[in-house]
Every structure is written in structure tokens, then in C-alpha cells.
Design an enzyme around this catalytic site. Structure first.
Site, PDB file in Angstrom:
ATOM      1  N   GLY A  15       0.817  -1.219   0.000  1.00  0.00           N
ATOM      2  CA  GLY A  15       0.000   0.000   0.000  1.00  0.00           C
ATOM      3  C   GLY A  15       0.849   1.267   0.000  1.00  0.00           C
ATOM      4  CG  ASP A  35      -1.875   0.521   8.713  1.00  0.00           C
ATOM      5  OD1 ASP A  35      -1.281   0.040   7.732  1.00  0.00           O
ATOM      6  OD2 ASP A  35      -2.098  -0.128   9.761  1.00  0.00           O
ATOM      7  CB  THR A  93      -4.394 -11.931   2.502  1.00  0.00           C
ATOM      8  OG1 THR A  93      -3.324 -11.802   1.539  1.00  0.00           O
ATOM      9  CG2 THR A  93      -5.408 -10.879   2.213  1.00  0.00           C
ATOM     10  CD  GLU A 162       1.782  -3.679  -6.815  1.00  0.00           C
ATOM     11  OE1 GLU A 162       0.975  -2.764  -6.636  1.00  0.00           O
ATOM     12  OE2 GLU A 162       2.524  -3.740  -7.826  1.00  0.00           O
ATOM     13  CE  LYS A 221       0.833 -11.082  -6.474  1.00  0.00           C
ATOM     14  NZ  LYS A 221       0.812  -9.913  -5.673  1.00  0.00           N
ATOM     15  CB  THR A 223      -0.933 -18.136 -12.473  1.00  0.00           C
ATOM     16  OG1 THR A 223      -2.239 -18.600 -12.168  1.00  0.00           O
ATOM     17  CG2 THR A 223      -0.282 -19.082 -13.450  1.00  0.00           C
ATOM     18  CG  ASN A 225       3.702 -14.114  -6.680  1.00  0.00           C
ATOM     19  OD1 ASN A 225       4.601 -13.531  -7.300  1.00  0.00           O
ATOM     20  ND2 ASN A 225       2.954 -13.505  -5.799  1.00  0.00           N
ATOM     21  CB  ALA A 269      21.020 -22.144  -7.107  1.00  0.00           C
ATOM     22  N   GLY A 272      16.972 -20.876  -0.608  1.00  0.00           N
ATOM     23  CA  GLY A 272      15.510 -21.065  -0.609  1.00  0.00           C
ATOM     24  C   GLY A 272      14.810 -19.729  -0.725  1.00  0.00           C
ATOM     25  CB  CYS A 277       4.110 -13.000  -2.530  1.00  0.00           C
ATOM     26  SG  CYS A 277       3.389 -11.408  -2.155  1.00  0.00           S
ATOM     27  NE  ARG A 443      19.873 -15.474  -0.084  1.00  0.00           N
ATOM     28  CZ  ARG A 443      18.614 -15.299  -0.462  1.00  0.00           C
ATOM     29  NH1 ARG A 443      18.286 -15.274  -1.726  1.00  0.00           N
ATOM     30  NH2 ARG A 443      17.674 -15.189   0.441  1.00  0.00           N
TER      31      ARG A 443
HETATM   32  C1  UDX Z   1       0.450  -6.981   0.732  1.00  0.00           C
HETATM   33  C2  UDX Z   1      -0.865  -7.558   0.285  1.00  0.00           C
HETATM   34  O1  UDX Z   1      -1.895  -6.894   0.793  1.00  0.00           O
HETATM   35  C3  UDX Z   1      -0.853  -9.028   0.447  1.00  0.00           C
HETATM   36  O2  UDX Z   1      -2.056  -9.626   0.160  1.00  0.00           O
HETATM   37  C4  UDX Z   1       0.169  -9.461  -0.520  1.00  0.00           C
HETATM   38  O3  UDX Z   1       0.134 -10.825  -0.727  1.00  0.00           O
HETATM   39  C5  UDX Z   1       1.503  -8.994  -0.009  1.00  0.00           C
HETATM   40  O4  UDX Z   1       1.487  -7.631   0.037  1.00  0.00           O
HETATM   41  P1  UDX Z   1       1.801  -6.045   2.637  1.00  0.00           P
HETATM   42  O5  UDX Z   1       1.595  -4.653   2.198  1.00  0.00           O
HETATM   43  O6  UDX Z   1       3.112  -6.669   2.333  1.00  0.00           O
HETATM   44  O7  UDX Z   1       0.663  -6.958   2.044  1.00  0.00           O
HETATM   45  O8  UDX Z   1       1.393  -6.287   4.120  1.00  0.00           O
HETATM   46  P2  UDX Z   1       1.787  -5.455   5.388  1.00  0.00           P
HETATM   47  O9  UDX Z   1       3.092  -4.811   5.171  1.00  0.00           O
HETATM   48  O10 UDX Z   1       1.545  -6.369   6.530  1.00  0.00           O
HETATM   49  O11 UDX Z   1       0.699  -4.286   5.396  1.00  0.00           O
HETATM   50  C6  UDX Z   1      -0.640  -4.418   5.689  1.00  0.00           C
HETATM   51  C7  UDX Z   1      -1.085  -3.221   6.540  1.00  0.00           C
HETATM   52  O12 UDX Z   1      -2.497  -3.249   6.680  1.00  0.00           O
HETATM   53  C8  UDX Z   1      -0.507  -3.200   7.941  1.00  0.00           C
HETATM   54  O13 UDX Z   1       0.168  -1.997   8.159  1.00  0.00           O
HETATM   55  C9  UDX Z   1      -1.745  -3.339   8.849  1.00  0.00           C
HETATM   56  O14 UDX Z   1      -1.630  -2.605  10.044  1.00  0.00           O
HETATM   57  C10 UDX Z   1      -2.839  -2.795   7.960  1.00  0.00           C
HETATM   58  N1  UDX Z   1      -4.178  -3.261   8.317  1.00  0.00           N
HETATM   59  C11 UDX Z   1      -4.426  -4.573   8.456  1.00  0.00           C
HETATM   60  C12 UDX Z   1      -5.199  -2.337   8.488  1.00  0.00           C
HETATM   61  O15 UDX Z   1      -4.978  -1.129   8.383  1.00  0.00           O
HETATM   62  N2  UDX Z   1      -6.453  -2.780   8.756  1.00  0.00           N
HETATM   63  C13 UDX Z   1      -6.741  -4.095   8.915  1.00  0.00           C
HETATM   64  O16 UDX Z   1      -7.892  -4.461   9.172  1.00  0.00           O
HETATM   65  C14 UDX Z   1      -5.688  -5.018   8.756  1.00  0.00           C
HETATM   66  C1  UDX Z   2       7.393 -11.542  -5.497  1.00  0.00           C
HETATM   67  C2  UDX Z   2       7.122 -11.317  -6.997  1.00  0.00           C
HETATM   68  O1  UDX Z   2       8.365 -11.241  -7.713  1.00  0.00           O
HETATM   69  C3  UDX Z   2       6.314 -10.055  -7.197  1.00  0.00           C
HETATM   70  O2  UDX Z   2       5.986  -9.887  -8.562  1.00  0.00           O
HETATM   71  C4  UDX Z   2       5.036 -10.181  -6.371  1.00  0.00           C
HETATM   72  O3  UDX Z   2       4.235  -9.036  -6.492  1.00  0.00           O
HETATM   73  C5  UDX Z   2       5.371 -10.414  -4.916  1.00  0.00           C
HETATM   74  O4  UDX Z   2       6.183 -11.581  -4.788  1.00  0.00           O
HETATM   75  P1  UDX Z   2       9.091 -10.549  -3.712  1.00  0.00           P
HETATM   76  O5  UDX Z   2       8.617 -11.666  -2.844  1.00  0.00           O
HETATM   77  O6  UDX Z   2       9.111  -9.182  -3.170  1.00  0.00           O
HETATM   78  O7  UDX Z   2       8.221 -10.484  -5.044  1.00  0.00           O
HETATM   79  O8  UDX Z   2      10.590 -10.877  -4.184  1.00  0.00           O
HETATM   80  P2  UDX Z   2      11.263 -11.744  -5.331  1.00  0.00           P
HETATM   81  O9  UDX Z   2      12.288 -10.899  -5.951  1.00  0.00           O
HETATM   82  O10 UDX Z   2      10.287 -12.371  -6.224  1.00  0.00           O
HETATM   83  O11 UDX Z   2      12.048 -12.854  -4.502  1.00  0.00           O
HETATM   84  C6  UDX Z   2      11.383 -13.875  -3.766  1.00  0.00           C
HETATM   85  C7  UDX Z   2      12.379 -14.850  -3.192  1.00  0.00           C
HETATM   86  O12 UDX Z   2      12.966 -15.658  -4.197  1.00  0.00           O
HETATM   87  C8  UDX Z   2      13.543 -14.191  -2.455  1.00  0.00           C
HETATM   88  O13 UDX Z   2      13.804 -14.875  -1.264  1.00  0.00           O
HETATM   89  C9  UDX Z   2      14.692 -14.329  -3.421  1.00  0.00           C
HETATM   90  O14 UDX Z   2      15.926 -14.342  -2.776  1.00  0.00           O
HETATM   91  C10 UDX Z   2      14.370 -15.653  -4.074  1.00  0.00           C
HETATM   92  N1  UDX Z   2      14.963 -15.809  -5.416  1.00  0.00           N
HETATM   93  C11 UDX Z   2      14.579 -15.008  -6.436  1.00  0.00           C
HETATM   94  C12 UDX Z   2      15.912 -16.783  -5.636  1.00  0.00           C
HETATM   95  O15 UDX Z   2      16.279 -17.520  -4.723  1.00  0.00           O
HETATM   96  N2  UDX Z   2      16.449 -16.923  -6.890  1.00  0.00           N
HETATM   97  C13 UDX Z   2      16.072 -16.139  -7.936  1.00  0.00           C
HETATM   98  O16 UDX Z   2      16.601 -16.337  -9.050  1.00  0.00           O
HETATM   99  C14 UDX Z   2      15.113 -15.144  -7.700  1.00  0.00           C
END
Ligand code: UDX
Ligand code: UDX
Length: 464
Positions: A15, A35, A93, A162, A221, A223, A225, A269, A272, A277, A443
Site C-alpha cells: 500500500g 492504517d 492476507t 500487485e 496473480k 499463477t 508467483n 540458486a 531457498g 508472497c 547466495r
Molecule cells: C500486501 C498484500 O496486501 C498481500 O495480500 C500481498 O500478498 C503482499 O502484500 P503487505 O503490504 O506486504 O501486504 O502487508 P503489510 O506490510 O503487513 O501491510 C498491511 C497493513 O495493513 C498493515 O500496516 C496493517 O496494520 C494494515 N491493516 C491490516 C489495516 O490497516 N487494517 C486491517 O484491518 C488489517
Molecule cells: C514476489 C514477486 O516477484 C512479485 O511480482 C510479487 O508481487 C510479490 O512476490 P518478492 O517476494 O518481493 O516479489 O521478491 P522476489 O524478488 O520475487 O524474490 C522472492 C524470493 O525468491 C527471495 O527470497 C529471493 O531471494 C528468491 N529468489 C529469487 C531466488 O532464490 N532466486 C532467484 O533467481 C530469484
């Protein structure tokens, strides 16, 4: 339909940055991010831009330009909902930790609370945008809530998943490969879709803005990920085979990535994948498939997670077996705790699971991460409920200095690929460690030859 005011519920990793960019690119739209968490909002409003609650390269500049002009962070949720024509739901979520679908299904309670609150407060027509990643057909549930508890107000629900990755959120937003907008295939639905298209068209070419029906958007979305995570698990599976055969996973990645049908990205590689997400979204896919009786589909995707768990375990086991089958009482230095570089997010980070395993073996872990707070590390470990919080505090120490962390250690484990670890004085670290001095590079960050020349026993994922 022209949007003048936007409200976003949830000032988190998604957000916050997303709304900052939307506001920055649409100076005529007032964007208010709300929030429930007062501290979070206070941090977003901090004069000192280095103290924003989310660390993301470039975010401080964007917030600096828009905040106070047309970008606002507030805890006045109801007021913001009331005045906005478009409301984004961007709350978390997480995977359910109780009841039906425990450890697998998405917990939608926050999303539902948001929908109920919108229904209660709204006095004029609203477009509600799902930004949170949700299981397929959640929009339907939101719609039912809005229509049955609302004040005769007309709601349109859009799905706008997103795709930003943490650490590169601002460039991902400013230069998105595509934006996906799902909406109802009706006249009103189309109007709502167009209203959101226009917001993104302020900075993106129209051909990158894709519109679909709601369910295709939601499923895309999950799919996307699942496919990305699958690539990481696939190359991680090959990394183990490389270690056993003398092949080198970097060479294999490069060789297959040059095939334009495969492509070079997400073939690195690692110890993990982590992040908020990948695991959650795949579990969602698995849960939905199972609920629909599609067991083979569920099993297929679940294997991506099983492989990832195996990779994390394997890394921890490698440390134990290499250190003569015992780490009990030994100091193991961790460089990195975040799930990847350039973020302070630790959700599902491999480091947590590797630490947990090693503490089971009675190791004493000492961690340095340039952006993650100590409190966060303990809360990550405690969340696993493997042992008491006291025990976790006893076995895990945190320091602000990488040299301090490595001093007297039997082994250093690299868990996050922070650039600054490349700049460390590895000669000096070697001198300060117990001998033989081991480095476990999860890494593939460091140069094997340089490390071996210094005297380290150097183990890296994916080669002998
Ligand atoms: C987001 C997406 O919403 C999630 O579904 C996606 O898969 C990952 O990214 P993210 O922004 O990373 O989540 O989550 P987080 O950083 O935990 O932020 C959520 C915020 O919502 C928190 O600051 C929390 O306090 C707020 N919140 C939660 C509210 O304001 N009202 C609520 O009822 C619940
Ligand atoms: C992911 C998706 O990329 C993004 O599009 C979605 O909206 C949210 O989830 P994020 O989780 O922020 O984004 O990071 P990402 O760069 O995808 O990395 C995820 C994990 O995979 C990390 O732990 C990273 O280190 C690992 N990774 C990534 C590897 O181990 N090897 C790679 O080649 C790429």
C-alpha cells in the site's frame, strides 16, 4: 469517470509504495493511505525520510515529493473512506493459523473487516479495488458483503493485483511490465475499469495496461508467483544435483537461460525463496485446487514448496555435517536475515528456518543484517513456537557490526545477498575466526577462489 480522491486501507509494503507512486504521478488526485496501526502511520509521517517504516530504494524521494501535497498518511479511516471515490484494499492476507484450511488457506478476516467498514461508512458510489492478493472469487464475497450491509450505495469491485517485488518496488511500479485490472463485464464495470486505467495511464503506455474479468485477474496473480517460485525451486533442485556430480549450477543457469524460450531471470540458486508472497500464494493455489477436487493439480504445485523446504533444511544440515556433525555450543555467524537484499522485510526468510534448525542442534547464532531490527529477528523465531522465547534469546544474539558477529565463530553463513558483504575485509574476518574457518555461502555471493586462497573452507550452494 474522473477520480479526485483515493483512499488506501493498509500502509504496508504494498500500500505505501504503490500509493506514493500513484500520488507522485497524479498530482491532481488526493491520495490518503490509512492504517489501524498508529505507529506505522506516525513512521510514514516522520520528517526524517530515512525512518519510513518500509525500506525501499528510491521510496524516500517519491514520498518526499508528494507527501503533504497530495499524499497523506492517516489513522482517520472512516473519513478517508467517506470522501474517496476509489478505495484500495491493501491489507495483509496471511496464511490461516487456525481452523479449516490451517497452514494453507488465506486468512481473509482483514479483507472482510475492510469490506464491512466500507459498507458501513459509504454514503455515495464507490469503486473498491482489491490490491491484496486473494484467492480466486474473493471479489464475489466482497461484493456480497458490500451489497447486503450497505446504504443503498452502488459498488464496483476491481481486482488490481500487485506485481512489485520488494527491494525494487519503485522501479517496478514506475516501469511496470504490465498492470492488470479485472472488472465486471458490464457497462458500469467497464466505467470503473477505465477510471483505474486512467490513473495508471498517467505514466504507463496504454498497451501495458491489461484488462480482464475479475477471476482471471485474481488467478493471474497467484499463477505469476507460482511460476516464479517454481523456477527457483527447479534450479534449487538442480543445485543439489550439481553438488553431487561436479557440475556448477551457475554454469547450468547461464547455459539454459540463454535459450530465449527459457530466459535468464529467476534462475539463481539460493538457500531457498522467502518473502510474503511465494509460499502463501502457492498454498492458496493448492488449497483452492484441493477444494475443487483437483488433487493432481494441488500435488503438482505443492511440490514447489516441498522443494523449497528441502533446500533450507539441506543448507542447515550441511553446516552441521561439515562442522564434524556437531554445532552444539559453537558460534555460527549469520550475515543477513532479510528474505533478500534491499528490503527490511523478513517474512518467510530462509534465515529464520536455518537458525531454527541450528538452534535445535544447540548452536549459538550471532546475526548481522544492515536493515533488520533485532526485535524483528526474535519475533520471527518466536513465531515458529519451536521453543520458549527465553531459549531463543539465549541462542541468538544480534550485533550491529559484521566483524563483531564473525569474531570467534566456527562458521559464517551468508543468508542474504547484501552488496556490502562483498566489501567486507574477509582477510580480517578470517584472522578473527576459529580454525578451520568455514564459510557457507547460501547466495553464491563471494568469489570461491579468493575465499579459498585466504584459507577458508568454503562451501557454496550448487557446486562441489
Ligand atoms: C500486501 C498484500 O496486501 C498481500 O495480500 C500481498 O500478498 C503482499 O502484500 P503487505 O503490504 O506486504 O501486504 O502487508 P503489510 O506490510 O503487513 O501491510 C498491511 C497493513 O495493513 C498493515 O500496516 C496493517 O496494520 C494494515 N491493516 C491490516 C489495516 O490497516 N487494517 C486491517 O484491518 C488489517
Ligand atoms: C514476489 C514477486 O516477484 C512479485 O511480482 C510479487 O508481487 C510479490 O512476490 P518478492 O517476494 O518481493 O516479489 O521478491 P522476489 O524478488 O520475487 O524474490 C522472492 C524470493 O525468491 C527471495 O527470497 C529471493 O531471494 C528468491 N529468489 C529469487 C531466488 O532464490 N532466486 C532467484 O533467481 C530469484
Amino acid at each position: 469517470m474522473k477520480i479526485n480522491k483515493i483512499c488506501c486501507i493498509g500502509a504496508g509494503y504494498v500500500g505505501g509504495p504503490t500509493m506514493a507512486v500513484i500520488a507522485d504521478k497524479n498530482p491532481d488526485i488526493k491520495v490518503t493511505v490509512v492504517d489501524l496501526n498508529h505507529q506505522r502511520i506516525e513512521d510514514w509521517n516522520d520528517e526524517d525520510l530515512t525512518k519510513l517504516p518500509v525500506f525501499e530504494p528510491g521510496l524516500d524521494e517519491v514520498v518526499g515529493r508528494a507527501r503533504g501535497k497530495n499524499l497523506f498518511f492517516s489513522t482517520e479511516v472512516e473519513q478517508a473512506i467517506d470522501e474517496a471515490e476509489m478505495i484500495f484494499i491493501s491489507v495483509n492476507t496471511p496464511t490461516k493459523t487456525y481452523g479449516k484450511g490451517k497452514d494453507m488457506a488465506a486468512d481473509l478476516k482483514y479483507v472482510e473487516l475492510c469490506a464491512r467498514q466500507i459498507a458501513r461508512v459509504a454514503t455515495n458510489d464507490k469503486i473498491v479495488v482489491e490490491k491484496s492478493t486473494l484467492p480466486v472469487r474473493t471479489a464475489e464475497a466482497i461484493k456480497t458483503i458490500l451489497y447486503n450491509t450497505g446504504n443503498d450505495v452502488n459498488f464496483q469491485i476491481l481486482s488490481n493485483p500487485e506485481f512489485l517485488a520488494e527491494g525494487t518496488a519503485i522501479t517496478d511500479l514506475e516501469n511496470a511490465d504490465r498492470v492488470l485490472i479485472g472488472g465486471e463485464q458490464t457497462k458500469k464495470g467497464q466505467e470503473a475499469i477505465n477510471a483505474l486505467v486512467n490513473i495508471y495511464a498517467a505514466w504507463l503506455p496504454k498497451d501495458r495496461i491489461l484488462t480482464t474479468n475479475v477471476w482471471s485477474s485474481e488467478l493471474s496473480k497467484l499463477t505469476a508467483n507460482a511460476f516464479l517460485a517454481q523456477r527457483v525451486s527447479s534450479i534449487n533442485a538442480i543445485s543439489e544435483l550439481c553438488e553431487a556430480t561436479g557440475a556448477n549450477v551457475n554454469e547450468v543457469s547461464k547455459a539454459i537461460g540463454m535459450d530465449s524460450r527459457i530466459g535468464p531471470k529467476f534462475l539463481q540458486a539460493s538457500v531457498g525463496f522467502g518473502g510474503s508472497c511465494f509460499q502463501k500464494d502457492i498454498l492458496n493455489l493448492v488449497y483452492i485446487s484441493k477444494s475443487l477436487g483437483l488433487d493432481s493439480v494441488a500435488d503438482y504445485w505443492e511440490q514447489v514448496i516441498i522443494m523449497n523446504d528441502h533446500q533450507k533444511n539441506r543448507f542447515a544440515e550441511k553446516i552441521v555435517s561439515t562442522l564434524f556433525n556437531t554445532v552444539s555450543g559453537k558460534k555460527i555467524a549469520f550475515l543477513g536475515w532479510a528474505f533478500k537484499k534491499d528490503t527490511n522485510d523478513t517474512r518467510e526468510s530462509a534465515a529464520i528456518y536455518v537458525a531454527d534448525k541450528l538452534i535445535d542442534e544447540q548452536a549459538n547464532i550471532s546475526v548481522y543484517d544492515p536493515k533488520v531490527k533485532k526485535k524483528q529477528m526474535y519475533s520471527d523465531l518466536d513465531y515458529l513456537k519451536t521453543r520458549s522465547s527465553e531459549k531463543n534469546h539465549e541462542h541468538l544474539k544480534v550485533a550491529n557490526d559484521p566483524y563483531e558477529v564473525c569474531k570467534g565463530a566456527h562458521a559464517v553463513a551468508i543468508l542474504t545477498e547484501w552488496d556490502e558483504f562483498l566489501e567486507l575485509d574477509w582477510e580480517k574476518i578470517y584472522q578473527s575466526m576459529n580454525k578451520p574457518a568455514f564459510v557457507f555461502d547460501g547466495r553464491m555471493l563471494l568469489n570461491a577462489k579468493t575465499m579459498k586462497d585466504i584459507g577458508y573452507k568454503y562451501y557454496v550452494i550448487g557446486s562441489e
